[in-house]
Every structure is written in structure tokens, then in C-alpha cells.
Design an enzyme around this catalytic site. Structure first.
Site, PDB file in Angstrom:
ATOM      1  CG  ASP A 113     106.240 -36.501  41.722  1.00 31.52           C
ATOM      2  OD1 ASP A 113     107.371 -36.529  42.233  1.00 31.52           O
ATOM      3  OD2 ASP A 113     106.024 -36.870  40.553  1.00 31.52           O
ATOM      4  CE1 TYR A 119     105.903 -19.430  45.078  1.00 29.19           C
ATOM      5  CE2 TYR A 119     106.578 -19.466  47.364  1.00 29.19           C
ATOM      6  CZ  TYR A 119     105.774 -19.932  46.364  1.00 29.19           C
ATOM      7  OH  TYR A 119     104.830 -20.897  46.633  1.00 29.19           O
ATOM      8  CE  LYS A 157     108.555 -33.954  38.748  1.00 29.88           C
ATOM      9  NZ  LYS A 157     107.901 -35.254  39.055  1.00 29.88           N
TER      10      LYS A 157
END
Length: 373
Positions: free
Chosen positions: A234, A144, A201
Site C-alpha cells: 500500500d 492467481y 504485505k
């Protein structure tokens, strides 16, 4: 001498002004009951600010926020201001901008199951046993805030494809940004069960590998008494549905935290029940996690409880008023236990006469706060 707390109100867009009115209603009663004065300054942010000034974060709003002891934001955005033109202002720029300008790098999102709302959750009640987590989201880094651009007339494939557009957003983190948000999570865990899930991740992203390295280094140096669990994002998304009670404190980067906290909100039955606190170097900012819901704006049916729960966080973190926060929490629990519901948390078991609108829900909270204890 009566204590005075200065609050900058940012009603924003859509249902924002409606739920802000109920928050002020509750704050005024708490002021009477606990002998404090709340002073309000209202300012523009988001779409309303774009309409009035051409920018999503006017200088006057930033000045008002910096002068306050705390900032209470309702909601921003809506289809009216949606655009894919990078040259035009968007409401979200106001939210990201004020977080950055106030140095608010830590977002706390408690996810608590209200006993009276177990049937409103999208999960079966037995899966909700013991769910009480805190999501700690890094707020001023990542995709962002990284470098971004859209390029036009970019050559196509090497085989001679036609020119087109290309866009990119950069996920970037610095060591100090990771360390300070991890410290917030570890400190919170010491007041809770002592377990932190660090979500990343790291099997794909270099920024996540740095994230994991820094979190582990801090854990070993200062927080080895706590349990640290690494989890890929995930897998976390799946585990929130499979076994949400495993989580106590979850810490993660900006975009992952944005997505996972919205997912976690549905455990409570509605995004209209999830509050948040954004803490850092300047005046803290408190806001519900839901959007501006323009489809129901002006109808008087919006759920003000996430906004009121944000007030509870403000009482605890900015004003050191735990007794008032406890009283407000008890009032919310009591009103829900009596069966009162706004439309987003109503279910087939709710008696029709217990369905209420925005202002009526605020009135019920006031009545509960004033009731003898």
C-alpha cells in the site's frame, strides 16, 4: 547464412490483430536491415480460441508456442466472454495457462518516461524527473494459481443466518519460487543502480513474511553489495505517485505486481506505452501490458507502441540483437519527438495534423527505421 528466428504470434482479441499487424510490419523491416529472417506461426488464445475451440488455450496453440523461439502476444478478453460462472471458460485462463505451461515465472515491465510524452502523464513533469524503473513480477504463483473454490448453500452465521455462497482464493508461495524471482531482480539491479525495492504485505500476510525472509536470506548470502529496501504494497502504491524516481528495480508477487505495474504505466502517459517480457524455462513471451480495448477495436485508432516496445524486448532477451533493439528504440523516440500521436497520448498541444491511427503509426516507425543513420 541468414539467421532465422521463429515467432509464435497470438493476436488474441479486440485490438490485438490490429497491433499485431504493426509489430510484424516493423519486424519485417528490421529483418531486412539486419539480415535476419523472422518466421511467423499464428495461433489462437483467449476469447478467439474459446469461440473456435471451446477452450482459452487449445493444445495446438501450446504446441506452436513450444516450437517457437519466442511468443508475441497482443491482447485477450472482452465483455463478450465475461462470466461469473466457474464452469465456463474465460480468456484469462488462456494467458495464465500458457505462462504456467511454458514455465514463465518472471515478468519484466520497464517503465520509462519518453521525453516527448512528459505532458501526457497524469503527474506534473517535475515529478517525472529521473523515472526509469523495472518492475519484476512473479508470474506463476500467488492468488492467481492457488487453490480456489465457490461453494453454494453454505450455512450462514451461527445465529441462524440464511444459507448462501462462499468463495475463496489461496495466496500460496514456495521457497524456491520466491528465491528464483528475487534472483532475477537482484541480477537486474547489478546492471542498473544497485537498488531493489521488495514489495510485500508482511504486516498481515504469512506468505509475505516468508517472501521477506527468503529475499533477505538471498540478499545476505549473494547480493550484499546491493541495497535492499522492504516496502509494504500500500505504501508502494502511494510512493509511485508521490516520488516515482526513488524506484529502480521493484520485485513483488503476482497480484501486487499486476496492480502496481498498471498504476506505474500511467506515469508514461498511457497503458499503451508499457511493454513486458515473461521469461523462464521455455520460449519467452512478450506482450503489451494493456488489455484488448474492445471499445475501439476495428476503428484503426489503437496505439501499437506498447506492442512494438515488446518487440524491442524480444530482440534484446530472445534474439541477442541489441543493435536492432537500439534502432527500434531510436525510431520510436524520433517519431514521438516529431509530435506524432495516437489518440491515447494526444494532448491539447498536439497539432491536429500529427494525430494518426494504428497503421499510420506503424508506417512512421518503418520510415524512421529506413532513414539514413
Amino acid at each position: 547464412m541468414t539467421t532465422t528466428h521463429r515467432i509464435c504470434l497470438l493476436p488474441g482479441d479486440g485490438i490485438g490483430p490490429e497491433i499485431t499487424a504493426e509489430a510484424v510490419k516493423v519486424l519485417d523491416v528490421l529483418g531486412e536491415l539486419f539480415d535476419v529472417t523472422f518466421e511467423y506461426t499464428e495461433a489462437l488464445l483467449g476469447g478467439a480460441a474459446i469461440d473456435a475451440t471451446g477452450t482459452a488455450l487449445p493444445d495446438a496453440t501450446l504446441q506452436a508456442a513450444r516450437a517457437a523461439d519466442a511468443v508475441l502476444l497482443a491482447a485477450i478478453g472482452g465483455p463478450k466472454w465475461d462470466t461469473t460462472d466457474p464452469e465456463k471458460p474465460r480468456p484469462e485462463q488462456g494467458l495464465l495457462g500458457i505462462r504456467k505451461e511454458l514455465g514463465l515465472y518472471a515478468n519484466l515491465r520497464p517503465v520509462k518516461i519518453f521525453e516527448a510524452l512528459r505532458d501526457a502523464s497524469s503527474l506534473k513533469p517535475e515529478y517525472l524527473e529521473g523515472v526509469d524503473m523495472l518492475i519484476v513480477r512473479e508470474l506463476t504463483g500467488g492468488l492467481y494459481f492457488g487453490a480456489r473454490a465457490r461453494e453454494r448453500d453454505v450455512p450462514g452465521a451461527a445465529t441462524g443466518g440464511a444459507a448462501g455462497q462462499r468463495a475463496y482464493d489461496t495466496m500460496e508461495y514456495r521457497e524456491f519460487e520466491i528465491e528464483r524471482i528475487a534472483r532475477v531482480a537482484f541480477d537486474a539491479a547489478r546492471t542498473r543502480s544497485g537498488t531493489v525495492h521488495s514489495v510485500d504485505k508482511a504486516n498481515v500476510l504469512e506468505s509475505s513474511r516468508l517472501w521477506r525472509e527468503i529475499v533477505h536470506r538471498l540478499h545476505e548470502a549473494e547480493y550484499s553489495d546491493l541495497e535492499l529496501i522492504d516496502q509494504l504494497v500500500d505504501n508502494s502504491a502511494m510512493q509511485l505517485i508521490r516520488w516515482p524516481a526513488q524506484f529502480d528495480v521493484m520485485v513483488t508477487e503476482n497480484m501486487f505486481g499486476d496492480i502496481l505495474s498498471d498504476e506505474a504505466s500511467m506515469l508514461t502517459g498511457s497503458l499503451g506505452m508499457l511493454a513486458s517480457a515473461s521469461l523462464g524455462d521455455g520460449a519467452a513471451l512478450y506482450e503489451p501490458s494493456h488489455g484488448s480495448a474492445p471499445d475501439i477495436a476495428g476503428q484503426g485508432v489503437a496505439n501499437p507502441l506498447a506492442m512494438v516496445l515488446s518487440v524491442e524486448l524480444m530482440l534484446r532477451h530472445s534474439f541477442a540483437m541489441p543493435d536492432a533493439a537500439d534502432a527500434l528504440s531510436a525510431a520510436i523516440e524520433g517519431v514521438l519527438a516529431e509530435g506524432w500521436r495516437t489518440q491515447d497520448i494526444a494532448d491539447s498541444a498536439t497539432m491536429p495534423q500529427r494525430a494518426v491511427g494504428t497503421a499510420a503509426m506503424g508506417d512512421l516507425l518503418v520510415e524512421a527505421l529506413r532513414a539514413p543513420r
